[in-house]
Motif scaffolding. Sequence first.
Motif, mmCIF file in Angstrom:
data_model
loop_
_atom_site.group_PDB
_atom_site.id
_atom_site.type_symbol
_atom_site.label_atom_id
_atom_site.label_comp_id
_atom_site.label_asym_id
_atom_site.label_seq_id
_atom_site.Cartn_x
_atom_site.Cartn_y
_atom_site.Cartn_z
ATOM 1 N N ASP A 1 5.429 14.570 -5.556
ATOM 2 C CA ASP A 1 5.124 13.226 -7.127
ATOM 3 C C ASP A 1 5.733 12.446 -6.823
ATOM 4 N N PRO A 2 6.747 11.331 -6.438
ATOM 5 C CA PRO A 2 7.805 10.371 -6.503
ATOM 6 C C PRO A 2 6.574 9.663 -5.087
ATOM 7 N N LEU A 3 5.663 10.065 -4.680
ATOM 8 C CA LEU A 3 5.453 9.636 -3.323
ATOM 9 C C LEU A 3 4.668 8.967 -4.276
ATOM 10 N N TYR A 4 3.982 8.695 -5.752
ATOM 11 C CA TYR A 4 2.503 8.129 -6.192
ATOM 12 C C TYR A 4 3.577 7.239 -6.508
ATOM 13 N N PHE A 5 4.928 6.707 -6.310
ATOM 14 C CA PHE A 5 5.271 5.435 -7.000
ATOM 15 C C PHE A 5 5.224 4.868 -5.676
ATOM 16 N N TYR A 6 4.680 4.890 -4.665
ATOM 17 C CA TYR A 6 4.650 3.765 -3.207
ATOM 18 C C TYR A 6 3.051 3.470 -3.194
ATOM 19 N N VAL A 7 2.512 3.781 -4.191
ATOM 20 C CA VAL A 7 0.794 3.433 -4.389
ATOM 21 C C VAL A 7 0.910 1.706 -4.391
ATOM 22 N N PRO A 8 0.995 1.075 -5.772
ATOM 23 C CA PRO A 8 0.751 -0.450 -6.019
ATOM 24 C C PRO A 8 2.011 -0.871 -4.431
ATOM 25 N N LYS A 9 0.862 -1.916 -4.010
ATOM 26 C CA LYS A 9 1.619 -2.584 -3.216
ATOM 27 C C LYS A 9 1.505 -4.347 -3.359
ATOM 28 N N ILE A 10 2.008 -4.803 -3.278
ATOM 29 C CA ILE A 10 1.490 -6.531 -2.515
ATOM 30 C C ILE A 10 1.226 -6.643 -1.509
ATOM 31 N N VAL A 11 0.143 -7.723 -1.755
ATOM 32 C CA VAL A 11 -0.359 -8.239 -0.316
ATOM 33 C C VAL A 11 0.109 -9.787 -0.609
ATOM 34 N N TYR A 12 1.013 -10.538 0.394
ATOM 35 C CA TYR A 12 1.230 -11.364 1.011
ATOM 36 C C TYR A 12 0.267 -12.699 1.027
ATOM 37 N N GLY A 13 -0.074 -13.714 0.593
ATOM 38 C CA GLY A 13 -1.127 -14.265 2.063
ATOM 39 C C GLY A 13 -0.670 -16.105 1.660
ATOM 40 N N ASP A 14 -0.978 -17.136 2.349
ATOM 41 C CA ASP A 14 -1.085 -18.025 2.207
ATOM 42 C C ASP A 14 -0.849 -19.415 1.245
ATOM 43 N N THR A 15 -2.417 -18.647 0.832
ATOM 44 C CA THR A 15 -2.611 -19.112 -0.598
ATOM 45 C C THR A 15 -2.140 -18.706 -1.931
ATOM 46 N N TYR A 16 -2.557 -17.099 -1.937
ATOM 47 C CA TYR A 16 -2.253 -15.921 -2.913
ATOM 48 C C TYR A 16 -1.353 -15.119 -2.345
ATOM 49 N N SER A 17 -1.456 -14.589 -3.839
ATOM 50 C CA SER A 17 -0.504 -12.893 -3.499
ATOM 51 C C SER A 17 -1.105 -11.967 -4.763
ATOM 52 N N CYS A 18 -1.241 -11.004 -4.067
ATOM 53 C CA CYS A 18 -1.668 -9.984 -5.282
ATOM 54 C C CYS A 18 -1.088 -8.903 -4.898
ATOM 55 N N VAL A 19 -1.564 -8.038 -6.297
ATOM 56 C CA VAL A 19 -0.856 -6.364 -6.578
ATOM 57 C C VAL A 19 -1.856 -5.954 -6.639
ATOM 58 N N GLY A 20 -1.758 -5.021 -5.680
ATOM 59 C CA GLY A 20 -2.957 -3.810 -5.308
ATOM 60 C C GLY A 20 -2.603 -2.135 -5.078
ATOM 61 N N THR A 21 -3.685 -1.072 -5.467
ATOM 62 C CA THR A 21 -3.150 0.416 -4.984
ATOM 63 C C THR A 21 -3.562 0.778 -3.135
ATOM 64 N N ASP A 22 -3.367 0.951 -2.821
ATOM 65 C CA ASP A 22 -3.123 1.446 -1.606
ATOM 66 C C ASP A 22 -4.362 3.013 -1.711
ATOM 67 N N THR A 23 -5.350 2.382 -1.533
ATOM 68 C CA THR A 23 -6.099 3.832 -1.565
ATOM 69 C C THR A 23 -6.411 4.950 -0.830
ATOM 70 N N HIS A 24 -6.042 4.712 0.382
ATOM 71 C CA HIS A 24 -5.684 5.601 1.584
ATOM 72 C C HIS A 24 -4.691 6.809 1.187
ATOM 73 N N LEU A 25 -3.486 6.108 0.297
ATOM 74 C CA LEU A 25 -3.031 7.021 0.653
ATOM 75 C C LEU A 25 -2.866 7.306 -0.382
#
Length: 621
Positions: free
Chosen positions: A17-41
């Motif tokens: 159950d706590p593994l669902y807390f690892y689904v959100p992720k942050i993609v750090y880029g040079d011009t922008y950053s975004c928060v998304g979800t790891d679909t495969h996980l």
Amino acid sequence: MWNRIFLFSSFLALFIDPLYFYVPKIVYGDTYSCVGTDTHLTIIITFFRSIADLLYVVHIIMKFRTAFVKTSSTLRVFGRGDLVTDPKEIAWKYLRSDFAIDVVAALPLPQIIVWYVIPAIKYSGAEHNNNILVLIVLAQYLPRLYLIFPLTYEIVKATGVVAKTAWEGAVYNLLLYLIASHVLGALWYLLSVDRQTACWKMNCRNESDCNIRYLDCDTPNQTWASTTDLFSRCNASNDSITFDYGMFQPALSNQAPAQGFLRKFFYSLWWGLQNLSCYGQTLSVSTYIGETLYCIFLAVLGLVLFAHLIGNVQTYLQSITVRVEEWRLKQRDTEEWMRHRQLPDELRERVRRFIQYKWLATRGVNEESILQVLPADLRRDIKRHLCLDLVRRVPFFSQMDDQLLDAICVRLVSSLCTKGTYIVREGDPVAEMLFIIRGKLESSTTNGGRTGFFNSTTLKAGDFCGEELLGWALVPKPTASLPSSTRTVKALIEVEAFSLQAEDLKFVASQFRRLHSKKLQHTFRYYSHHWRTWGACFIQAAWRRYRRRKMAKDLSMRESFNSVRSEDSDGEDDPPPKKNISLRMMAGKVMAGNRKGLQAIKELPTLKKPDEPDFSVEPYE
């Protein structure tokens, strides 16, 4: 068995159950950053979570079909209530007790939130989505955690313990501690993602500065995008920024939300384990009230769980060495007693050697006390398993049937002897028969202390001693006094054997008349060292008598032959008188030697024949 299986599956569910807390992720880029979800996980976690949910459903079905004891019944069975097997009554009782909690624990709530609820909410930020996920997962985590305790209680009530060995118990408590660390670490990871988005929101001056857009960050969910300037103002690895990340500083400075699953999982697990063990003393907390409350909860929980872990693990590990500690205390008491009684060094060494040998052979376990509390049938089967093969190695017992061997095996008691121990001395009453399993004994006799008589033999595995007791027990009405030993038995090395007490042997002989058969009597005589010694002495004396008689007969024949020749020569010339005189002198010497030989035979030490029981009163049929 099902309770143990479901307990294991419940631990897996608490881990998944706590593994669902690892689904959100942050993609750090040079011009922008975004928060998304790891679909495969998300797919992998949903698959294993669905299997765990199915096991919860099976558990519900099992409880609908499991009978229970009705304590309010007037019919009492061993102080308990009546066993209820009616399906309707079982279902009604279950619906009134634990059914609601089991249903809540079995619902697939995280799957519904991740795959249906969050995608259906439009214009929702990542922080809001994470809060919904945390609320649902933790809300269902509590009833799943609660089910562990009644399940453990049922296992303890049925079997006495949850863990069958001390090491399993230590691992069980350590697993609970690791699961708590896993939950705290996963929650810390998810809150660090929210903390990053909170910094972006706080440093956003206007819509053009933040450049808010909905970007596809591996999922179709909406994300928060930022410009390069905004990203530099929220860079956690930059010490000059004004935003205080608090306890989330290590995760964001290392960019843990952008790492792969295994890296961020073990990193978060280490964070949770470290701070749970030291009660959060190493944390640098900001003034954010949610963060402060989380650290307070972590410190209190760490104190309770750490004390519980240390106490239980210490108890389980001490149970491993409890026998060693008892033996050490007993050895210390023995040393103090010997010192108080001022025993000589030789006796002290013999006592130490016996205690050490007994520990090596039994590991401090009293087998007889364990067997005494078991039913007679189970005790007989255990004794048969332990002793039957060993008893059959004794040649005397190999002639007996299984029923008689079972009666003997039940009454056999383990016996240990160290080197130099006297089992019995010649002339002492025989209290037991000893059947040797391993080791060597010296059996000797002096025929009651007769001068010049000594017989000795070595007893090894398969032999027995104390055979005088069997002759005493086979008498239809044996005397109250025990027979005296005809031999001295001494241990040459450490000996392990089974002993049969006099009263037990007497009982077996009275109950099983097959012991009175001629075949067993002849077998007993053949393998008895008492009978062997008597037979050897009897044969030796008979052989000497035979040699003496043969010598006397030969001398007599020679004397007669010489006398016949002298009579035949009477008509001839008289022989020289010296020749006749020499023949008479030779004959006299032979006769004197013959008389001395007969006298020597009478003076040979005689060994009394062993007593044979009289079975004429109660003949064997």
